[in-house]
Scaffold this motif. Structure first.
Motif, PDB file in Angstrom:
ATOM      1  N   TYR A 104      22.410   4.484   7.617  1.00 17.07           N
ATOM      2  CA  TYR A 104      21.449   5.129   6.730  1.00 17.07           C
ATOM      3  C   TYR A 104      20.322   5.750   7.558  1.00 17.07           C
ATOM      4  N   ARG A 105      19.776   6.854   7.070  1.00 17.99           N
ATOM      5  CA  ARG A 105      18.527   7.377   7.605  1.00 17.99           C
ATOM      6  C   ARG A 105      17.411   6.499   7.032  1.00 17.99           C
ATOM      7  N   ILE A 106      16.521   6.011   7.877  1.00 21.80           N
ATOM      8  CA  ILE A 106      15.501   5.053   7.441  1.00 21.80           C
ATOM      9  C   ILE A 106      14.102   5.622   7.690  1.00 21.80           C
ATOM     10  N   GLY A 107      13.287   5.634   6.637  1.00 19.30           N
ATOM     11  CA  GLY A 107      11.933   6.171   6.746  1.00 19.30           C
ATOM     12  C   GLY A 107      10.886   5.202   6.229  1.00 19.30           C
ATOM     13  N   LEU A 108       9.633   5.545   6.486  1.00 18.16           N
ATOM     14  CA  LEU A 108       8.493   4.742   6.045  1.00 18.16           C
ATOM     15  C   LEU A 108       7.484   5.663   5.382  1.00 18.16           C
ATOM     16  N   SER A 109       6.982   5.277   4.208  1.00 18.92           N
ATOM     17  CA  SER A 109       5.933   6.027   3.512  1.00 18.92           C
ATOM     18  C   SER A 109       4.866   5.040   3.059  1.00 18.92           C
ATOM     19  N   THR A 110       3.676   5.145   3.642  1.00 13.32           N
ATOM     20  CA  THR A 110       2.640   4.156   3.374  1.00 13.32           C
ATOM     21  C   THR A 110       1.282   4.802   3.118  1.00 13.32           C
ATOM     22  N   ASN A 111       0.470   4.121   2.309  1.00 15.04           N
ATOM     23  CA  ASN A 111      -0.911   4.539   2.108  1.00 15.04           C
ATOM     24  C   ASN A 111      -1.802   4.072   3.255  1.00 15.04           C
ATOM     25  N   PRO A 113      -3.499   3.643   6.985  1.00 12.94           N
ATOM     26  CA  PRO A 113      -3.820   4.581   8.061  1.00 12.94           C
ATOM     27  C   PRO A 113      -2.718   4.594   9.121  1.00 12.94           C
ATOM     28  N   PHE A 114      -2.527   5.743   9.733  1.00 12.73           N
ATOM     29  CA  PHE A 114      -1.433   5.945  10.680  1.00 12.73           C
ATOM     30  C   PHE A 114      -1.451   4.935  11.828  1.00 12.73           C
ATOM     31  N   ARG A 115      -2.629   4.610  12.333  1.00 10.53           N
ATOM     32  CA  ARG A 115      -2.674   3.738  13.518  1.00 10.53           C
ATOM     33  C   ARG A 115      -2.226   2.301  13.243  1.00 10.53           C
ATOM     34  N   LEU A 116      -2.255   1.903  11.969  1.00 10.91           N
ATOM     35  CA  LEU A 116      -1.773   0.556  11.653  1.00 10.91           C
ATOM     36  C   LEU A 116      -0.251   0.476  11.649  1.00 10.91           C
ATOM     37  N   ILE A 117       0.408   1.613  11.451  1.00 12.82           N
ATOM     38  CA  ILE A 117       1.875   1.620  11.449  1.00 12.82           C
ATOM     39  C   ILE A 117       2.405   1.136  12.793  1.00 12.82           C
ATOM     40  N   ALA A 118       1.821   1.639  13.879  1.00 14.09           N
ATOM     41  CA  ALA A 118       2.269   1.237  15.216  1.00 14.09           C
ATOM     42  C   ALA A 118       2.084  -0.262  15.437  1.00 14.09           C
ATOM     43  N   SER A 119       0.982  -0.802  14.937  1.00 13.58           N
ATOM     44  CA  SER A 119       0.723  -2.243  15.100  1.00 13.58           C
ATOM     45  C   SER A 119       1.760  -3.075  14.359  1.00 13.58           C
ATOM     46  N   GLY A 127      10.364  -1.020  15.083  1.00  8.27           N
ATOM     47  CA  GLY A 127      10.201   0.421  15.269  1.00  8.27           C
ATOM     48  C   GLY A 127      11.497   1.167  15.518  1.00  8.27           C
ATOM     49  N   HIS A 128      12.448   0.507  16.177  1.00  8.53           N
ATOM     50  CA  HIS A 128      13.708   1.171  16.535  1.00  8.53           C
ATOM     51  C   HIS A 128      14.589   1.473  15.324  1.00  8.53           C
ATOM     52  N   SER A 132      11.813   8.198  10.760  1.00 13.32           N
ATOM     53  CA  SER A 132      10.575   8.942  10.518  1.00 13.32           C
ATOM     54  C   SER A 132       9.577   8.064   9.781  1.00 13.32           C
ATOM     55  N   ILE A 133       8.293   8.372   9.977  1.00 17.32           N
ATOM     56  CA  ILE A 133       7.217   7.644   9.308  1.00 17.32           C
ATOM     57  C   ILE A 133       6.192   8.633   8.781  1.00 17.32           C
ATOM     58  N   SER A 134       5.557   8.283   7.650  1.00 18.57           N
ATOM     59  CA  SER A 134       4.511   9.116   7.078  1.00 18.57           C
ATOM     60  C   SER A 134       3.391   8.227   6.550  1.00 18.57           C
ATOM     61  N   SER A 135       2.158   8.629   6.844  1.00 18.37           N
ATOM     62  CA  SER A 135       0.970   7.956   6.322  1.00 18.37           C
ATOM     63  C   SER A 135       0.260   8.902   5.369  1.00 18.37           C
ATOM     64  N   SER A 136      -0.310   8.354   4.303  1.00 22.40           N
ATOM     65  CA  SER A 136      -1.052   9.191   3.359  1.00 22.40           C
ATOM     66  C   SER A 136      -2.274   9.818   4.021  1.00 22.40           C
ATOM     67  N   GLU A 137      -2.637   9.292   5.181  1.00 21.62           N
ATOM     68  CA  GLU A 137      -3.742   9.861   5.951  1.00 21.62           C
ATOM     69  C   GLU A 137      -3.480  11.331   6.305  1.00 21.62           C
ATOM     70  N   HIS A 138      -2.197  11.698   6.395  1.00 18.34           N
ATOM     71  CA  HIS A 138      -1.822  13.040   6.837  1.00 18.34           C
ATOM     72  C   HIS A 138      -1.314  13.938   5.712  1.00 18.34           C
ATOM     73  N   VAL A 139      -1.474  13.496   4.467  1.00 15.50           N
ATOM     74  CA  VAL A 139      -1.118  14.349   3.326  1.00 15.50           C
ATOM     75  C   VAL A 139      -2.337  14.484   2.419  1.00 15.50           C
ATOM     76  N   GLU A 140      -2.226  15.364   1.435  1.00 16.74           N
ATOM     77  CA  GLU A 140      -3.403  15.675   0.614  1.00 16.74           C
ATOM     78  C   GLU A 140      -3.870  14.502  -0.235  1.00 16.74           C
TER      79      GLU A 140
END
Length: 218
Positions: A104-111, A113-119, A127-128, A132-140
């Motif tokens: 499966y293609r595996i993604g992350l969508s979270t409200n 902040p982006f820097r917490l995703i790495a933690s 992480g492996h 793809s990952i997306s944070s609401s920090e980078h969308v409208e």
């Protein structure tokens, strides 16, 4: 149902971090004079960090720090707690491994902040698994707006009709559904019987309960 992609929420679904947010917000906002009542805290539970900070500032405007500085103090505190005490929710590792093995293609969508995703990725060593990952920090707009899900779908290059989302909140489910994605919800244990979660296609007590046969129920 011919699914080939999955998108996960993060806080309260992959990692048991909701208590960290509660602790950080109470500590930081109290330090600048905010009177945090339980009823008002319930209203902020599904907001982005910026939305929460602006919410409290409107009610209890402080002068000693900027809104950005207070927001960053909350994020820093949560980051420390994740690195120190972060633990995966039940079934996370097994489910990610199962989807990975099924290609499966595996993604992350979270409200969050982006820097917490790495933690979180580093603390749980997951992480492996993610393409793809997306944070609401980078969308409208954050959830319940679908933007953070639409962003991940674009990055994964998959069709919403062939994707399933995993969430722990109603706002997250609404975001996924608005993006055209079927949603599985794993509500907080104390709130499992709340009828508001019926908006999801599937409701489970933990990720451990999920298997691909569940998709025939959706």
């Amino acid at each position: 149902m011919n699914m080939n992609a999955v998108i996960f929420d993060m806080d309260g679904l992959l990692i048991d971090s909701e208590p960290f947010w509660t602790k950080a917000e109470r500590m930081v906002f109290s330090s600048v004079g905010v009177d945090l009542s339980d009823s008002l805290c319930e209203k902020t539970a599904s907001m982005t960090t910026r939305e929460v900070t602006e919410f409290w500032y409107e009610l209890f405007p402080w002068k000693q720090k900027s809104i950005e500085a207070v927001e960053n103090d909350v994020i820093d505190c949560v980051d420390e707690l994740i690195k120190k005490d972060g633990r995966p929710m039940a079934g996370v590792m097994e489910l990610l491994d199962d989807f990975h093995k099924k290609q499966y293609r595996i993604g992350l969508s979270t409200n969050s902040p982006f820097r917490l995703i790495a933690s979180v990725m580093e603390k749980l060593d997951i992480g492996h698994y993610f393409h793809s990952i997306s944070s609401s920090e980078h969308v409208e707009s954050g959830k319940p707006d679908p933007a953070v899900y639409l962003s991940t779908l674009t990055k994964l290059q998959v069709d919403a009709s062939k994707c399933i989302a995993f969430e722990d909140s109603v706002s997250g489910v609404l975001a996924a559904k608005s993006a055209g994605i079927k949603a599985v919800v794993v509500p907080p244990r104390h709130d499992f019987d709340n009828p508001k979660y019926e908006v999801a296609d599937i409701k489970l007590r933990s990720l451990s309960e999920f298997n691909l046969n569940c998709l025939t129920m959706a």
